[in-house]
Design a protein around this motif. Structure first.
Motif, PDB file in Angstrom:
ATOM      1  N   MET A 111       1.124  -1.042   0.062  1.00 37.92           N
ATOM      2  CA  MET A 111       0.009   0.006  -0.144  1.00 37.92           C
ATOM      3  C   MET A 111       1.068   1.634   0.170  1.00 37.92           C
ATOM      4  O   MET A 111       0.475   2.455  -0.739  1.00 37.92           O
ATOM      5  N   VAL A 112       1.897   1.568   1.073  1.00 38.15           N
ATOM      6  CA  VAL A 112       2.758   2.540   1.061  1.00 38.15           C
ATOM      7  C   VAL A 112       3.146   2.788  -0.830  1.00 38.15           C
ATOM      8  O   VAL A 112       3.870   4.012  -0.938  1.00 38.15           O
ATOM      9  N   PHE A 136       9.926  11.085   0.357  1.00 39.39           N
ATOM     10  CA  PHE A 136       9.080   9.381   1.414  1.00 39.39           C
ATOM     11  C   PHE A 136       7.448   9.194   1.861  1.00 39.39           C
ATOM     12  O   PHE A 136       6.928  10.609   1.782  1.00 39.39           O
ATOM     13  N   VAL A 137       7.452   8.550   1.366  1.00 39.94           N
ATOM     14  CA  VAL A 137       5.939   7.817   2.471  1.00 39.94           C
ATOM     15  C   VAL A 137       5.716   7.178   3.686  1.00 39.94           C
ATOM     16  O   VAL A 137       6.756   6.291   3.243  1.00 39.94           O
ATOM     17  N   PHE A 146       4.899   0.755  10.355  1.00 44.50           N
ATOM     18  CA  PHE A 146       4.914   1.681   9.386  1.00 44.50           C
ATOM     19  C   PHE A 146       5.220   1.055   8.622  1.00 44.50           C
ATOM     20  O   PHE A 146       6.603  -0.060   8.677  1.00 44.50           O
ATOM     21  N   ALA A 147       5.301   0.815   7.099  1.00 45.39           N
ATOM     22  CA  ALA A 147       5.973   0.826   6.392  1.00 45.39           C
ATOM     23  C   ALA A 147       6.525   2.129   5.326  1.00 45.39           C
ATOM     24  O   ALA A 147       5.587   3.105   5.549  1.00 45.39           O
ATOM     25  N   GLU A 148       7.522   1.978   5.154  1.00 47.27           N
ATOM     26  CA  GLU A 148       7.859   2.927   4.301  1.00 47.27           C
ATOM     27  C   GLU A 148       8.281   3.129   3.035  1.00 47.27           C
ATOM     28  O   GLU A 148       9.525   1.815   2.772  1.00 47.27           O
ATOM     29  N   ALA A 149       7.903   4.038   1.869  1.00 46.50           N
ATOM     30  CA  ALA A 149       8.658   4.246   0.620  1.00 46.50           C
ATOM     31  C   ALA A 149       9.487   5.358   0.460  1.00 46.50           C
ATOM     32  O   ALA A 149       8.859   6.371   0.676  1.00 46.50           O
ATOM     33  N   MET A 154      13.025   4.039  -4.797  1.00 47.28           N
ATOM     34  CA  MET A 154      11.813   3.829  -5.834  1.00 47.28           C
ATOM     35  C   MET A 154      11.917   3.806  -7.004  1.00 47.28           C
ATOM     36  O   MET A 154      11.534   3.887  -8.181  1.00 47.28           O
ATOM     37  N   GLU A 155      13.211   4.996  -7.327  1.00 48.19           N
ATOM     38  CA  GLU A 155      13.554   5.761  -8.716  1.00 48.19           C
ATOM     39  C   GLU A 155      14.996   4.981  -9.333  1.00 48.19           C
ATOM     40  O   GLU A 155      15.181   4.967 -10.232  1.00 48.19           O
TER      41      GLU A 155
END
Length: 157
Positions: A111-112, A136-137, A146-149, A154-155
């Motif tokens: 989801m993140v 970040f999210v 929590f989870a984090e991106a 991502m890139e």
């Protein structure tokens, strides 16, 4: 004791401060905004409590960076809220996530990344936000989990 004091002189634009003084620097800065939503989901191929239908009060924190405009703003916090409300929250709040998100196991980790992608897409669509990007999210599924991106993850991959 502390007394209440009314300002002696309310600063006025073009009199006390010039428009070219509003922008203090030319550095990249990060702003952050937080939201919550309530949703139900269940996990597939998982043995534990989360295999059953259940709900969470999720908390999302966005970290967005960019360069300030002539007013000294990267993005108005109200504009972040509008993006959240119009382009992301509609799929999440008081929803059955297994039904409203793309086909995926509705883990915090999946989801993140989806939330990150939706915000990044929205920032690209806003032409006035040149240079603004998601750094970040963070998605809290519980107050302590929590989870984090992050942009650098991502890139690259």
């Amino acid at each position: 004791m502390y007394g209440f004091k009314i300002v002696d002189h309310l600063q006025k634009i073009d009199e006390d401060i010039k428009r070219d003084q509003l922008k203090y620097h030319a550095k990249r800065v990060l702003v952050s905004k937080e939201f919550t939503f309530d949703a139900a989901h269940h996990l597939h191929c998982y043995e534990g409590k989360c295999k059953n239908l259940h709900g969470h009060t999720y908390r999302v924190i966005f970290g967005l960076s960019g360069y300030t405009d002539e007013r000294g703003l990267i993005i108005d916090f109200g504009d972040i809220k509008n993006i959240w409300k119009e382009k992301i929250e509609i799929y999440l709040d008081h929803r059955y996530l297994n039904e409203t998100l793309p086909l995926m196991n509705t883990t915090a980790e999946n989801m993140v990344v989806w939330i990150y992608e939706k915000m990044a897409e929205a920032l690209l669509e806003e032409q006035s936000l040149e240079g603004a990007r998601v750094e970040f999210v963070r998605l809290y599924e519980t107050p302590t989990s929590f989870a984090e991106a992050r942009r650098e993850w991502m890139e690259v991959e």
